[in-house]
Scaffold this motif. Structure first.
Motif, PDB file in Angstrom:
ATOM      1  N   ARG A 115       0.847  -1.185   0.000  1.00 60.73           N
ATOM      2  CA  ARG A 115       0.000   0.000   0.000  1.00 60.73           C
ATOM      3  C   ARG A 115       0.886   1.239   0.000  1.00 60.73           C
ATOM      4  NH1 ARG A 115      -2.518  -3.358   3.856  1.00 60.73           N
ATOM      5  NH2 ARG A 115      -4.661  -3.965   3.331  1.00 60.73           N
ATOM      6  N   LEU A 116       0.286   2.376  -0.320  1.00 61.23           N
ATOM      7  CA  LEU A 116       1.032   3.623  -0.172  1.00 61.23           C
ATOM      8  C   LEU A 116       1.472   3.770   1.282  1.00 61.23           C
ATOM      9  CD1 LEU A 116      -1.111   6.071  -2.340  1.00 61.23           C
ATOM     10  CD2 LEU A 116       1.221   5.309  -2.804  1.00 61.23           C
ATOM     11  N   GLY A 117       2.725   4.092   1.477  1.00 60.90           N
ATOM     12  CA  GLY A 117       3.272   4.188   2.817  1.00 60.90           C
ATOM     13  C   GLY A 117       3.991   2.935   3.267  1.00 60.90           C
ATOM     14  N   SER A 118       3.831   1.816   2.501  1.00 58.27           N
ATOM     15  CA  SER A 118       4.534   0.590   2.862  1.00 58.27           C
ATOM     16  C   SER A 118       6.044   0.795   2.731  1.00 58.27           C
ATOM     17  CB  SER A 118       4.095  -0.568   1.956  1.00 58.27           C
ATOM     18  OG  SER A 118       2.731  -0.870   2.138  1.00 58.27           O
ATOM     19  N   THR A 146       9.545   0.564  -0.754  1.00 52.62           N
ATOM     20  CA  THR A 146       9.332   1.097  -2.097  1.00 52.62           C
ATOM     21  C   THR A 146       9.328   2.618  -2.053  1.00 52.62           C
ATOM     22  OG1 THR A 146       7.974  -0.814  -2.701  1.00 52.62           O
ATOM     23  CG2 THR A 146       7.831   1.109  -4.128  1.00 52.62           C
ATOM     24  N   LEU A 147      10.136   3.238  -2.905  1.00 55.93           N
ATOM     25  CA  LEU A 147      10.143   4.691  -3.066  1.00 55.93           C
ATOM     26  C   LEU A 147       9.116   5.050  -4.136  1.00 55.93           C
ATOM     27  CD1 LEU A 147      11.331   7.536  -2.626  1.00 55.93           C
ATOM     28  CD2 LEU A 147      13.053   6.967  -4.357  1.00 55.93           C
ATOM     29  N   VAL A 148       8.139   5.878  -3.785  1.00 52.48           N
ATOM     30  CA  VAL A 148       7.067   6.260  -4.702  1.00 52.48           C
ATOM     31  C   VAL A 148       7.147   7.763  -4.946  1.00 52.48           C
ATOM     32  CG1 VAL A 148       4.578   6.338  -5.074  1.00 52.48           C
ATOM     33  CG2 VAL A 148       5.593   4.389  -3.871  1.00 52.48           C
ATOM     34  N   ALA A 149       7.151   8.165  -6.223  1.00 51.30           N
ATOM     35  CA  ALA A 149       7.157   9.585  -6.579  1.00 51.30           C
ATOM     36  C   ALA A 149       6.500   9.755  -7.942  1.00 51.30           C
ATOM     37  CB  ALA A 149       8.587  10.131  -6.606  1.00 51.30           C
ATOM     38  N   SER A 150       5.566  10.687  -8.044  1.00 51.17           N
ATOM     39  CA  SER A 150       4.872  10.928  -9.312  1.00 51.17           C
ATOM     40  C   SER A 150       5.847  11.449 -10.358  1.00 51.17           C
ATOM     41  CB  SER A 150       3.748  11.945  -9.115  1.00 51.17           C
ATOM     42  OG  SER A 150       2.814  11.497  -8.152  1.00 51.17           O
ATOM     43  N   LEU A 151       5.741  10.925 -11.574  1.00 54.13           N
ATOM     44  CA  LEU A 151       6.567  11.382 -12.688  1.00 54.13           C
ATOM     45  C   LEU A 151       5.790  12.287 -13.632  1.00 54.13           C
ATOM     46  CD1 LEU A 151       8.383   8.016 -13.502  1.00 54.13           C
ATOM     47  CD2 LEU A 151       9.294   9.967 -12.223  1.00 54.13           C
ATOM     48  N   ASP A 152       4.554  11.925 -13.910  1.00 51.89           N
ATOM     49  CA  ASP A 152       3.707  12.755 -14.764  1.00 51.89           C
ATOM     50  C   ASP A 152       2.256  12.599 -14.328  1.00 51.89           C
ATOM     51  OD1 ASP A 152       2.871  10.292 -15.805  1.00 51.89           O
ATOM     52  OD2 ASP A 152       4.058  10.476 -17.625  1.00 51.89           O
ATOM     53  N   HIS A 153       1.383  13.435 -14.888  1.00 53.88           N
ATOM     54  CA  HIS A 153      -0.019  13.431 -14.472  1.00 53.88           C
ATOM     55  C   HIS A 153      -0.839  14.031 -15.600  1.00 53.88           C
ATOM     56  CE1 HIS A 153      -3.020  13.031 -11.274  1.00 53.88           C
ATOM     57  NE2 HIS A 153      -3.508  14.212 -11.619  1.00 53.88           N
ATOM     58  N   GLY A 175       5.477   2.540 -12.539  1.00 55.10           N
ATOM     59  CA  GLY A 175       4.154   1.951 -12.604  1.00 55.10           C
ATOM     60  C   GLY A 175       3.179   2.936 -13.231  1.00 55.10           C
ATOM     61  N   LEU A 176       2.253   2.425 -14.040  1.00 54.42           N
ATOM     62  CA  LEU A 176       1.246   3.252 -14.704  1.00 54.42           C
ATOM     63  C   LEU A 176      -0.123   2.950 -14.122  1.00 54.42           C
ATOM     64  CD1 LEU A 176       0.373   5.176 -17.050  1.00 54.42           C
ATOM     65  CD2 LEU A 176       0.106   3.109 -18.461  1.00 54.42           C
ATOM     66  N   VAL A 177      -0.909   4.008 -13.902  1.00 52.30           N
ATOM     67  CA  VAL A 177      -2.281   3.860 -13.433  1.00 52.30           C
ATOM     68  C   VAL A 177      -3.203   4.691 -14.310  1.00 52.30           C
ATOM     69  CG1 VAL A 177      -3.896   4.248 -11.525  1.00 52.30           C
ATOM     70  CG2 VAL A 177      -1.594   3.406 -11.044  1.00 52.30           C
ATOM     71  N   ASN A 178      -4.276   4.074 -14.787  1.00 44.81           N
ATOM     72  CA  ASN A 178      -5.353   4.772 -15.473  1.00 44.81           C
ATOM     73  C   ASN A 178      -6.573   4.777 -14.550  1.00 44.81           C
ATOM     74  OD1 ASN A 178      -3.820   5.038 -17.871  1.00 44.81           O
ATOM     75  ND2 ASN A 178      -4.405   2.974 -18.493  1.00 44.81           N
ATOM     76  N   ALA A 179      -7.312   5.863 -14.526  1.00 41.43           N
ATOM     77  CA  ALA A 179      -8.450   5.960 -13.619  1.00 41.43           C
ATOM     78  C   ALA A 179      -9.626   6.630 -14.311  1.00 41.43           C
ATOM     79  CB  ALA A 179      -8.075   6.742 -12.364  1.00 41.43           C
ATOM     80  N   GLN A 180     -10.829   6.201 -13.915  1.00 41.92           N
ATOM     81  CA  GLN A 180     -12.057   6.840 -14.352  1.00 41.92           C
ATOM     82  C   GLN A 180     -12.774   7.398 -13.129  1.00 41.92           C
ATOM     83  OE1 GLN A 180     -13.830   3.512 -16.645  1.00 41.92           O
ATOM     84  NE2 GLN A 180     -13.541   4.781 -18.452  1.00 41.92           N
ATOM     85  N   LEU A 188       7.344   6.685 -10.146  1.00 44.61           N
ATOM     86  CA  LEU A 188       8.497   5.887  -9.756  1.00 44.61           C
ATOM     87  C   LEU A 188       8.064   4.904  -8.680  1.00 44.61           C
ATOM     88  CD1 LEU A 188      11.657   5.717 -10.142  1.00 44.61           C
ATOM     89  CD2 LEU A 188      11.796   7.176  -8.111  1.00 44.61           C
ATOM     90  N   LEU A 189       8.343   3.628  -8.898  1.00 48.94           N
ATOM     91  CA  LEU A 189       8.086   2.582  -7.901  1.00 48.94           C
ATOM     92  C   LEU A 189       9.402   1.824  -7.704  1.00 48.94           C
ATOM     93  CD1 LEU A 189       4.653   1.120  -9.096  1.00 48.94           C
ATOM     94  CD2 LEU A 189       5.046   2.847  -7.339  1.00 48.94           C
ATOM     95  N   ARG A 190      10.310   2.434  -7.032  1.00 47.69           N
ATOM     96  CA  ARG A 190      11.675   1.918  -6.946  1.00 47.69           C
ATOM     97  C   ARG A 190      11.836   1.096  -5.676  1.00 47.69           C
ATOM     98  NH1 ARG A 190      15.755   6.454  -7.712  1.00 47.69           N
ATOM     99  NH2 ARG A 190      15.369   5.988  -9.915  1.00 47.69           N
ATOM    100  N   PRO A 191      12.182  -0.187  -5.795  1.00 49.44           N
ATOM    101  CA  PRO A 191      12.438  -0.971  -4.575  1.00 49.44           C
ATOM    102  C   PRO A 191      13.606  -0.386  -3.791  1.00 49.44           C
ATOM    103  CG  PRO A 191      12.210  -2.382  -6.513  1.00 49.44           C
ATOM    104  CD  PRO A 191      12.297  -0.964  -7.028  1.00 49.44           C
ATOM    105  N   VAL A 192      13.449  -0.347  -2.494  1.00 45.98           N
ATOM    106  CA  VAL A 192      14.483   0.164  -1.602  1.00 45.98           C
ATOM    107  C   VAL A 192      14.965  -0.973  -0.735  1.00 45.98           C
ATOM    108  CG1 VAL A 192      15.028   1.790   0.230  1.00 45.98           C
ATOM    109  CG2 VAL A 192      13.458   2.458  -1.598  1.00 45.98           C
TER     110      VAL A 192
END
Length: 284
Positions: free
Chosen positions: A212-215, A218-225, A253-258, A275-279
Motif C-alpha cells: 500500500r502507499l506508505g509501505s 518502495t520509493l514512490v514519486a509521481s513522474l507525470d499526471h 508503474g502506470l495507473v489509469n483511472a475513471q 516511480l516505484l523503486r524498490p528500496v
C-alpha cells in the motif's frame, strides 16, 4: 497543506505579479516536498487566468521535474500557445529558486454539442457503507492531518476487498470529495478536483504486490499526471475513483483511472506514471 475548504480556496487563489506571471503560496508541511496535486492545481489556475472565460479546460498533461520546496512560494509562468475559435492552449512552467520544478500544458475548449457515449460505472457500495481509512491513518501517521480537506472512503483493491480479476491484477477503488462545501465557481471545482486527483493513484500499482502507499521497501514519486475533463461536476460531492494499473516495469508503474458521480456519469479520466523503486532494507 490545506486542512479545510477555506484554506484550499486560498491556496488556489494565485497572486498576479506581471502579465502571464503568477505566484502561488505554500503552507507549512511535514511532507518532504510540495504535494504534486497542489502544483498541478495552481498551474492550471495560472493557465485559466490567461484564457477567455468562454472556454473550459478539457485536458491537462504535466511532468514533475524536481521536488518542490515547502518553504518557498512557487512562480508560475503561463505561455499562450494558441487562441483559436474552438480551442485555446497554454503552457505553464513552475519555478522555485530559479529552477523548473513542474511543467504543464492545458487545453481549453469552447463548449459545443456532439455525440455522446461513456463506459459503465463499476459496482461499488455507497460511500456510507465503505471504510474510512483516515481514522486508522491518523493514529499511526500524523502527516495525514495535512489532507484533512479530503473526505475518503475505501472500497477495496486487488490486495483486499475487491474480487479477483485476472485480466486486471492491479486495481484500487475509492470514494473521494472535498470535505466541506466549496463556492459555486465551476472552475474552482475543476481546480479542487485536480488537487485531489494526485491522491492515492499509485496504490493500484502497488496492490498486486501486497503493498500500500506508505509501505516500507518502495520509493514512490509521481513522474507525470494527465486529466481529461468530460463533464462538469462538483468536487465537494462524492465521486468514485476507479483505478487500474495495466503495467509496472523498470521501477515505474502506470495507473489509469475513471471518475464517476454516484448516478453513474463518467465525468473525468486520469492517468499517471510514477516511480516505484524498490528500496533495500536497512541492515543493523
Amino acid at each position: 497543506m490545506p486542512r479545510d475548504a477555506r484554506e484550499l480556496v486560498a491556496l488556489l487563489d494565485l497572486e498576479t505579479i506581471d502579465d502571464n506571471l503568477f505566484r502561488g503560496a505554500v503552507q507549512e508541511s511535514r511532507l518532504p516536498r510540495v504535494f504534486g496535486g497542489q502544483v498541478a492545481a495552481q498551474a492550471l489556475v495560472a493557465a485559466q487566468r490567461t484564457v477567455d472565460p468562454a472556454y473550459a479546460v478539457h485536458s491537462l498533461h504535466s511532468y514533475f521535474l524536481q521536488p518542490g520546496d515547502t518553504t518557498t512560494p512557487i512562480i508560475y509562468d503561463a505561455e499562450p500557445l494558441r487562441d483559436g475559435r474552438s480551442f485555446a492552449t497554454r503552457r505553464v512552467l513552475a519555478r522555485q529558486h530559479g529552477r523548473p520544478i513542474f511543467a504543464l500544458t492545458a487545453d481549453f475548449h469552447r463548449p459545443e454539442p456532439g455525440r455522446e457515449h461513456q463506459s459503465r460505472m463499476p459496482d461499488a457500495p455507497p460511500p456510507q457503507e465503505c471504510l474510512d481509512p483516515t481514522t486508522m491513518l491518523r493514529e499511526g501517521d500524523r502527516s495525514w492531518e495535512e489532507f484533512e480537506v479530503a473526505d475518503l472512503r475505501y472500497v477495496g483493491s486487488s490486495h483486499d476487498l475487491l474480487p479477483p480479476d485476472p485480466e486486471h491484477p492491479g486495481r484500487q477503488r475509492l470514494w473521494l470529495r472535498v470535505r466541506e462545501q466549496l463556492p459555486e465557481d465551476p472552475f474552482l471545482h475543476v481546480a479542487a478536483f485536480t488537487y485531489l486527483s494526485d491522491m492515492s493513484l499509485m496504490g493500484a500499482a502497488l496492490s498486486p504486490h501486497g503493498l500500500r502507499l506508505g509501505s516500507r521497501g518502495t520509493l514512490v514519486a509521481s513522474l507525470d499526471h494527465a486529466v481529461w475533463f468530460h463533464r462538469p461536476f462538483r468536487a465537494d460531492q462524492w465521486w468514485l475513483y476507479d483505478q487500474v494499473s495495466p503495467a509496472a516495469q523498470g521501477g515505474r508503474g502506470l495507473v489509469n483511472a475513471q471518475v464517476f458521480t454516484p448516478d453513474g456519469t463518467l465525468v473525468a479520466s486520469v492517468a499517471q506514471e510514477a516511480l516505484l523503486r524498490p528500496v533495500e532494507k536497512e541492515t543493523t
